[in-house]
Design a protein around this motif. Structure first.
Motif, PDB file in Angstrom:
ATOM      1  N   PRO A 324       3.016   0.864  11.073  1.00 21.58           N
ATOM      2  CA  PRO A 324       3.145  -0.606  10.784  1.00 21.58           C
ATOM      3  C   PRO A 324       4.134  -1.196  11.788  1.00 21.58           C
ATOM      4  N   MET A 348       2.461  -9.633   1.796  1.00 22.41           N
ATOM      5  CA  MET A 348       2.952  -8.495   2.374  1.00 22.41           C
ATOM      6  C   MET A 348       3.656  -8.633   3.809  1.00 22.41           C
ATOM      7  N   SER A 352       4.034  -5.322   5.861  1.00 18.43           N
ATOM      8  CA  SER A 352       3.256  -5.178   7.376  1.00 18.43           C
ATOM      9  C   SER A 352       3.970  -5.321   8.654  1.00 18.43           C
ATOM     10  N   TYR A 395      -3.192  -4.334   3.098  1.00 18.45           N
ATOM     11  CA  TYR A 395      -3.302  -2.812   2.743  1.00 18.45           C
ATOM     12  C   TYR A 395      -4.392  -2.473   2.436  1.00 18.45           C
ATOM     13  N   SER A 396      -4.953  -1.286   2.634  1.00 14.74           N
ATOM     14  CA  SER A 396      -6.225  -0.565   2.530  1.00 14.74           C
ATOM     15  C   SER A 396      -6.577  -0.812   1.132  1.00 14.74           C
ATOM     16  N   ASP A 422      -3.489  -1.717   6.928  1.00 15.55           N
ATOM     17  CA  ASP A 422      -2.347  -1.002   6.770  1.00 15.55           C
ATOM     18  C   ASP A 422      -2.309  -0.125   5.394  1.00 15.55           C
ATOM     19  N   ARG A 423      -1.670   0.904   5.544  1.00 14.20           N
ATOM     20  CA  ARG A 423      -1.577   2.094   4.430  1.00 14.20           C
ATOM     21  C   ARG A 423      -3.027   2.683   4.293  1.00 14.20           C
ATOM     22  N   ALA A 427      -1.598   7.353  -0.300  1.00 18.13           N
ATOM     23  CA  ALA A 427      -0.357   6.510  -0.652  1.00 18.13           C
ATOM     24  C   ALA A 427       0.797   7.162  -1.054  1.00 18.13           C
ATOM     25  N   GLY A 436      -5.381   4.527   0.243  1.00 13.19           N
ATOM     26  CA  GLY A 436      -6.263   3.679   1.161  1.00 13.19           C
ATOM     27  C   GLY A 436      -7.316   4.817   1.792  1.00 13.19           C
ATOM     28  N   ARG A 477      -7.546   0.424  11.365  1.00 18.35           N
ATOM     29  CA  ARG A 477      -7.055   1.027  10.369  1.00 18.35           C
ATOM     30  C   ARG A 477      -5.806   2.092  10.620  1.00 18.35           C
ATOM     31  N   ASN A 480       0.841   4.530   7.017  1.00 17.83           N
ATOM     32  CA  ASN A 480       2.273   4.198   7.241  1.00 17.83           C
ATOM     33  C   ASN A 480       2.916   5.410   7.383  1.00 17.83           C
TER      34      ASN A 480
END
Length: 628
Positions: A324, A348, A352, A395-396, A422-423, A427, A436, A477, A480
């Motif tokens: 990220p 976010m 992000s 986020y996913s 992101d993510r 998780a 995600g 995609r 993190n």
């Protein structure tokens, strides 16, 4: 031996014990809980400021109501640490968010006091209305208590639920925990309306005083006082910007100091048997009891480990940037060079890593609040003419909430929105509701959609540099996790072109994104057993590099896929379909990924080990199959 720091808390095994405590003991318990939360989270990290802010409110709710018979339904659920401490989970609290430990959210397998898996904002009111309907149809009498953060009111789902509250619903008490924040500062018109309304106690009390005055008018007072409800509504419409909740069928009580236990207890006692749906507006301070968290509520929302004495965050263990961070810094660099780049995020900006972009170009980096569907449809509208270059960072797990917006408003329209997912992947500490692991499976079925995943920060930069040239909806995609960031020239990426990372002839290993290192280590282990393996990074999951795959598959004995995504509908499923469609019947196939089950929280390496996504496990499984 020094005395225990939390003597009252240490005696609690059930919230019913709170009914026996004096007001002074409840205040001391609140102090002990803050000590416990700060002690543990200084080591583990976790949701700090939101839980410090809800201590007295949670104590008061458990003092007055009878959980689990009465149903506490926390919106998001990240602010449930105090609830956990009061419901017998204090001894396990140091395990929070750790592998096989307590969840950082409301989690039904842990306790009968938890009723739903949680992790996303805005659903508590709908769930609570459903539970109230269930209760009434069964002829039961428990109280239903949805506990909302004020950011929930920016969610469309909450507003849909408010629009469907039956006026005759009894023992339905909505608790609005207003700290003026979600993760970052709340945004949007609704926030402004509520802020003006809530911060005017006069608007909330003046009509009561006027009713009392009017009732004293000789000869007419009693008659006029009987018109109190009409007068109340008229006065409130004159004085406040919006009699917001009453128009949705909710009686409004408040605002109340959310750190005054006695006032909270008295209010809830008075409302225990209420015969119509009521909202209690509670004002709290996010981070109460820790000055660093009060002054900096956003970084202390999901806090990293910190120095317990000073409150300052501990230095990171590694200086390696995360995916990220690479995304945020490089997108800002692109925006510096191209004024047509626009970024959107649904609440976010910090997570992000878009906050520097937002500070520098506030007109081109837009936080729409907790409104994932809107963020994608909004992006589709901005991108439709093709003159602006739009990136939406989400986020996913939150992208799931915008499924139809992606399909209907981006893919069907063929709007060239670039979705920065992101993510993507496991998780870790957040667990079940934040995984995600599913975006490839549903995005892969959408026409016009391109899906890619970089293995490192350098490839991530190349993909974002290239994405606008594809003139198509695209999803990039990334997890993190820390990543390498090479200092070398960036080249444009052609859609659907993969890369060979290592040559081999017996086995072809396709690794998705950052799992290239797992694949390369697996290759080394197989070489020790005399098995030659090629490693391919597909880069693009959709479309696949058909020419490259056919060339390597035709010569190999086995194909292996490795992904940090659900096996159902992920890269492995796509490769399996590709093999069948091309009648490559000589190939044996082995897919490694995440099984079809709920995935709990835990350390990243622990979860990879648990699901067999390690070089040792993969090499062992392949060695047996190739030898046979």
């Amino acid at each position: 031996m020094p005395p225990p720091m939390t003597p009252i808390l240490d005696t609690l095994t059930h919230p019913q014990q709170l009914k026996e405590f004096s007001h002074g003991e409840l205040k001391r318990l609140a102090e002990e809980i803050r000590v416990r939360v700060m002690d543990v989270l200084s080591v583990t990290g976790g949701h700090l400021s939101s839980n410090l802010g809800i201590v007295e409110l949670t104590i008061a709710l458990h003092r007055v109501f009878n959980s689990p018979e009465d149903k506490f339904i926390f919106d998001v659920g990240h602010q449930s640490y105090i609830h956990k401490l009061l419901t017998g989970r204090n001894p396990l609290f140091p395990t929070i968010r750790q592998t096989d430990g307590l969840s950082g959210f409301v989690h039904p397998p842990e306790s009968p006091h938890d009723h739903f898996f949680t992790g996303h904002a805005g659903n508590a009111l709908s769930l609570a209305l459903g539970m109230a309907k269930n209760r009434d149809l069964r002829g039961q009498e428990e109280t239903i208590l949805p506990i909302l953060g004020d950011a929930a009111l920016t969610c469309g789902l909450t507003l849909e639920a408010m629009n469907n509250i039956p006026r005759k619903t009894k023992k339905f008490l909505v608790v609005l925990n207003d700290n003026a924040m979600s993760i970052s500062k709340n945004v949007g018109a609704i926030t402004g309306i509520l802020s003006r309304f809530f911060n005017s106690p006069t608007a909330n009390n003046i009509y009561e005083e006027l009713t009392e005055i009017v009732s004293k008018i000789p000869g007419y007072g009693e008659t006029l006082a009987k018109q109190g409800n009409k007068m109340k509504e008229s006065m409130k419409n004159l004085i406040s910007t919006a009699p917001f909740f009453e128009q949705f069928g909710l009686s409004y009580v408040g605002p109340i100091d959310g750190h005054d236990i006695k006032k909270l207890v008295d209010t809830f006692e008075a409302l225990k048997e209420v015969e119509h749906p009521t909202l209690v507006h509670v004002l709290t301070v996010k981070g109460q009891g820790m000055q660093n968290a009060i002054n900096n509520p956003t970084p202390y929302h999901g806090a990293k480990p910190f120095n317990r004495v000073t409150g300052e965050f501990l230095p990171p263990k590694s200086s390696t940037p995360s995916f990220p961070k690479v995304f945020g810094s490089h997108l800002l660099k692109m925006a510096d060079e191209d004024p047509n780049i626009v970024a959107i995020t649904p609440a976010m900006p910090v997570g992000s890593c878009l906050d520097p972009f937002m500070k520098k170009y506030p007109e081109r980096c837009i936080d729409v609040g907790i409104a994932e569907g809107h963020s994608l449809t909004y992006a589709g509208g901005i991108a439709r003419e093709g003159k602006l270059k739009v990136v939406t960072s989400v986020y996913s797990s939150f992208l799931q909430r915008a499924f139809d917006s992606v399909y209907h408003d981006i893919c069907v329209q063929n709007s060239p929105v670039v979705i920065a997912i992101d993510r993507a992947g496991l998780a870790t500490g957040d667990g079940v509701t934040a995984q995600g692991l599913y975006d490839i499976s549903y995005l892969g079925s959408m026409p016009n959609m391109v899906i890619a995943q970089p293995r490192n920060g350098h490839v991530l930069k190349e993909l974002f540099e290239s994405a606008f040239d594809w003139r198509s909806p695209a999803a990039i995609r990334y997890p993190n996790l820390p990543t390498d960031e090479d200092v070398k020239p960036l080249y444009k990426r052609q859609v659907g072109k993969g890369e060979v990372l290592a040559e081999g002839k017996d086995v072809v290993i396709l690794s998705l994104g950052h799992l290239d290192q797992v694949a390369l280590k697996t290759r080394e282990l197989l070489a020790e057993e005399g098995i030659s393996a090629a490693v391919i990074d597909p880069v693009f999951i959709k479309p696949l590099d058909k020419e490259l795959l056919l060339r390597y598959f035709q010569e190999a004995e086995m194909v292996v896929t490795i992904e940090e995504h659900a096996l159902q509908g992920g890269l492995g499923s796509m490769i399996n379909t590709f093999i069948l469609q091309n009648e490559l019947s000589h190939l044996r196939v082995k897919n490694f990924g995440i099984p079809d089950q709920l995935i709990e929280h835990g350390k990243h390496s622990d979860l990879l080990e648990r699901y067999g996504i390690t070089p040792e496990n993969i090499a062992k499984a392949l060695n047996v199959q190739v030898a046979s």
